[in-house]
Design a protein around this motif. Sequence first.
Motif, PDB file in Angstrom:
ATOM      1  N   ARG A  71     -27.209  99.903  -7.181  1.00  0.00           N
ATOM      2  CA  ARG A  71     -26.972 101.177  -6.474  1.00  0.00           C
ATOM      3  C   ARG A  71     -25.443 101.677  -6.611  1.00  0.00           C
ATOM      4  NH1 ARG A  71     -29.304  97.854  -3.130  1.00  0.00           N
ATOM      5  NH2 ARG A  71     -27.279  97.007  -1.687  1.00  0.00           N
ATOM      6  N   ALA A  72     -24.455 100.873  -6.731  1.00  0.00           N
ATOM      7  CA  ALA A  72     -23.159 101.508  -7.087  1.00  0.00           C
ATOM      8  C   ALA A  72     -23.312 102.093  -8.461  1.00  0.00           C
ATOM      9  CB  ALA A  72     -21.941 100.287  -6.964  1.00  0.00           C
ATOM     10  N   GLN A  73     -23.771 101.358  -9.617  1.00  0.00           N
ATOM     11  CA  GLN A  73     -24.067 102.193 -10.555  1.00  0.00           C
ATOM     12  C   GLN A  73     -24.627 103.205 -10.673  1.00  0.00           C
ATOM     13  OE1 GLN A  73     -25.772  99.334 -13.792  1.00  0.00           O
ATOM     14  NE2 GLN A  73     -24.784 100.343 -15.455  1.00  0.00           N
ATOM     15  N   ARG A  74     -25.999 103.413 -10.105  1.00  0.00           N
ATOM     16  CA  ARG A  74     -26.557 104.687 -10.017  1.00  0.00           C
ATOM     17  C   ARG A  74     -25.468 105.924  -9.428  1.00  0.00           C
ATOM     18  NH1 ARG A  74     -31.000 101.295  -8.426  1.00  0.00           N
ATOM     19  NH2 ARG A  74     -30.527 101.748  -6.366  1.00  0.00           N
ATOM     20  N   ALA A  75     -24.572 105.476  -8.399  1.00  0.00           N
ATOM     21  CA  ALA A  75     -23.772 106.464  -7.935  1.00  0.00           C
ATOM     22  C   ALA A  75     -22.548 106.529  -8.855  1.00  0.00           C
ATOM     23  CB  ALA A  75     -23.231 105.888  -6.566  1.00  0.00           C
ATOM     24  N   GLY A  76     -22.793 106.022  -9.923  1.00  0.00           N
ATOM     25  CA  GLY A  76     -21.601 106.199 -10.922  1.00  0.00           C
ATOM     26  C   GLY A  76     -20.160 105.723 -10.584  1.00  0.00           C
ATOM     27  N   LEU A  77     -20.136 104.439  -9.726  1.00  0.00           N
ATOM     28  CA  LEU A  77     -18.855 103.921  -9.292  1.00  0.00           C
ATOM     29  C   LEU A  77     -18.466 102.500 -10.165  1.00  0.00           C
ATOM     30  CD1 LEU A  77     -19.633 103.904  -5.523  1.00  0.00           C
ATOM     31  CD2 LEU A  77     -18.107 105.346  -6.822  1.00  0.00           C
ATOM     32  N   VAL A  78     -19.667 102.065 -10.796  1.00  0.00           N
ATOM     33  CA  VAL A  78     -19.341 100.779 -11.775  1.00  0.00           C
ATOM     34  C   VAL A  78     -20.157 100.783 -12.635  1.00  0.00           C
ATOM     35  CG1 VAL A  78     -18.733  99.247  -9.642  1.00  0.00           C
ATOM     36  CG2 VAL A  78     -20.949  99.408 -10.662  1.00  0.00           C
ATOM     37  N   GLN A  79     -19.726 100.111 -13.930  1.00  0.00           N
ATOM     38  CA  GLN A  79     -20.353 100.047 -14.990  1.00  0.00           C
ATOM     39  C   GLN A  79     -20.794  98.646 -15.548  1.00  0.00           C
ATOM     40  OE1 GLN A  79     -18.870 102.691 -17.752  1.00  0.00           O
ATOM     41  NE2 GLN A  79     -16.744 101.382 -17.977  1.00  0.00           N
ATOM     42  N   ARG A  80     -21.858  98.140 -16.131  1.00  0.00           N
ATOM     43  CA  ARG A  80     -21.871  96.927 -16.767  1.00  0.00           C
ATOM     44  C   ARG A  80     -21.246  96.946 -18.333  1.00  0.00           C
ATOM     45  NH1 ARG A  80     -26.452  97.198 -13.103  1.00  0.00           N
ATOM     46  NH2 ARG A  80     -26.872  95.189 -12.072  1.00  0.00           N
ATOM     47  N   VAL A  81     -20.420  95.854 -18.400  1.00  0.00           N
ATOM     48  CA  VAL A  81     -20.099  95.802 -19.772  1.00  0.00           C
ATOM     49  C   VAL A  81     -20.371  94.597 -20.363  1.00  0.00           C
ATOM     50  CG1 VAL A  81     -18.124  97.578 -19.512  1.00  0.00           C
ATOM     51  CG2 VAL A  81     -17.551  95.272 -19.105  1.00  0.00           C
ATOM     52  N   PRO A  82     -20.491  94.487 -21.718  1.00  0.00           N
ATOM     53  CA  PRO A  82     -20.969  93.146 -22.199  1.00  0.00           C
ATOM     54  C   PRO A  82     -19.657  92.069 -21.975  1.00  0.00           C
ATOM     55  CG  PRO A  82     -21.419  94.716 -23.979  1.00  0.00           C
ATOM     56  CD  PRO A  82     -20.493  95.413 -22.779  1.00  0.00           C
ATOM     57  N   ALA A  83     -20.066  90.965 -21.697  1.00  0.00           N
ATOM     58  CA  ALA A  83     -19.026  89.769 -21.543  1.00  0.00           C
ATOM     59  C   ALA A  83     -18.483  89.496 -23.087  1.00  0.00           C
ATOM     60  CB  ALA A  83     -19.576  88.736 -20.792  1.00  0.00           C
ATOM     61  N   PRO A  84     -17.178  89.409 -23.220  1.00  0.00           N
ATOM     62  CA  PRO A  84     -16.744  89.285 -24.765  1.00  0.00           C
ATOM     63  C   PRO A  84     -16.945  87.600 -25.282  1.00  0.00           C
ATOM     64  CG  PRO A  84     -14.871  89.290 -23.172  1.00  0.00           C
ATOM     65  CD  PRO A  84     -16.054  89.725 -22.413  1.00  0.00           C
ATOM     66  N   ASP A  85     -17.256  86.780 -24.281  1.00  0.00           N
ATOM     67  CA  ASP A  85     -17.340  85.279 -24.743  1.00  0.00           C
ATOM     68  C   ASP A  85     -18.850  84.955 -24.489  1.00  0.00           C
ATOM     69  OD1 ASP A  85     -17.174  85.494 -21.898  1.00  0.00           O
ATOM     70  OD2 ASP A  85     -16.311  83.660 -21.623  1.00  0.00           O
ATOM     71  N   ASP A  86     -19.842  85.875 -24.225  1.00  0.00           N
ATOM     72  CA  ASP A  86     -21.029  85.350 -23.874  1.00  0.00           C
ATOM     73  C   ASP A  86     -22.082  86.748 -24.103  1.00  0.00           C
ATOM     74  OD1 ASP A  86     -23.561  84.535 -23.182  1.00  0.00           O
ATOM     75  OD2 ASP A  86     -23.085  84.046 -20.944  1.00  0.00           O
ATOM     76  N   GLY A  87     -22.670  86.780 -25.181  1.00  0.00           N
ATOM     77  CA  GLY A  87     -23.224  88.109 -25.224  1.00  0.00           C
ATOM     78  C   GLY A  87     -24.638  88.525 -24.491  1.00  0.00           C
ATOM     79  N   ARG A  88     -24.893  87.373 -23.588  1.00  0.00           N
ATOM     80  CA  ARG A  88     -26.289  87.330 -22.576  1.00  0.00           C
ATOM     81  C   ARG A  88     -25.690  87.934 -21.576  1.00  0.00           C
ATOM     82  NH1 ARG A  88     -27.784  81.571 -22.584  1.00  0.00           N
ATOM     83  NH2 ARG A  88     -25.613  81.465 -22.688  1.00  0.00           N
ATOM     84  N   SER A  89     -24.625  87.883 -21.069  1.00  0.00           N
ATOM     85  CA  SER A  89     -24.183  88.449 -20.018  1.00  0.00           C
ATOM     86  C   SER A  89     -23.123  89.521 -19.760  1.00  0.00           C
ATOM     87  CB  SER A  89     -23.377  87.038 -19.048  1.00  0.00           C
ATOM     88  OG  SER A  89     -22.203  86.851 -19.726  1.00  0.00           O
ATOM     89  N   PHE A  90     -22.737  90.128 -18.781  1.00  0.00           N
ATOM     90  CA  PHE A  90     -22.157  91.301 -18.682  1.00  0.00           C
ATOM     91  C   PHE A  90     -21.153  91.038 -17.460  1.00  0.00           C
ATOM     92  CE2 PHE A  90     -26.085  91.842 -16.419  1.00  0.00           C
ATOM     93  CZ  PHE A  90     -25.676  92.055 -15.086  1.00  0.00           C
ATOM     94  N   LEU A  91     -20.090  92.000 -17.627  1.00  0.00           N
ATOM     95  CA  LEU A  91     -19.138  92.104 -16.623  1.00  0.00           C
ATOM     96  C   LEU A  91     -19.362  93.346 -15.812  1.00  0.00           C
ATOM     97  CD1 LEU A  91     -15.958  90.621 -18.671  1.00  0.00           C
ATOM     98  CD2 LEU A  91     -17.641  89.407 -16.736  1.00  0.00           C
ATOM     99  N   ILE A  92     -18.803  93.447 -14.574  1.00  0.00           N
ATOM    100  CA  ILE A  92     -18.831  94.834 -13.829  1.00  0.00           C
ATOM    101  C   ILE A  92     -17.256  95.166 -13.831  1.00  0.00           C
ATOM    102  CG2 ILE A  92     -19.206  95.849 -11.564  1.00  0.00           C
ATOM    103  CD1 ILE A  92     -21.751  94.365 -12.951  1.00  0.00           C
TER     104      ILE A  92
END
Length: 148
Positions: A71-92
């Motif tokens: 919901r926060a991403q749809r509102a333009g407040l946050v984004q998911r970015v790839p985790a630098p040490d794990d290509g399968r996960s992401f950070l907020i």
Amino acid sequence: MSATTGLDVTAGLIRSAALIHDVHAAVSGEHGLTPQQAQLMCVVGDQPSSMVQLGALLRIGKSSMTGLIDRAQRAGLVQRVPAPDDGRSFLIEPTPLGRRTNEGFRRAVGQRLDEVMATLTTQERDTLAAVLSKIVLNNQAPETWPEQ
């Protein structure tokens, strides 16, 4: 309750928590945020964080955290970015809009709480800050609000 001291400590803490909750909810709405989004934005900070870290700070489970982030991403407040040490996960991380919204929200909460505490002397405010710091730090309360 004593005539000279007012509320007992338990009543004072519970009622002040409710007052702060009400201020937080009102200011959230004024900034176009749900109270949960406002809490999320305060803990996201400026550094990317994992959903596990954020969920632990907010004390919510993985599925609730996923919905909140969506919901926060749809509102333009946050984004998911790839985790630098794990290509399968992401950070907020906050978006520029999220940062601006969060700064305005935090500033408005601070102003509103200043109004709530307007009758306190400087010494009383310093004492309150010292007592709250001791309680929060001794009990390892989660860092859900950035320090000034």
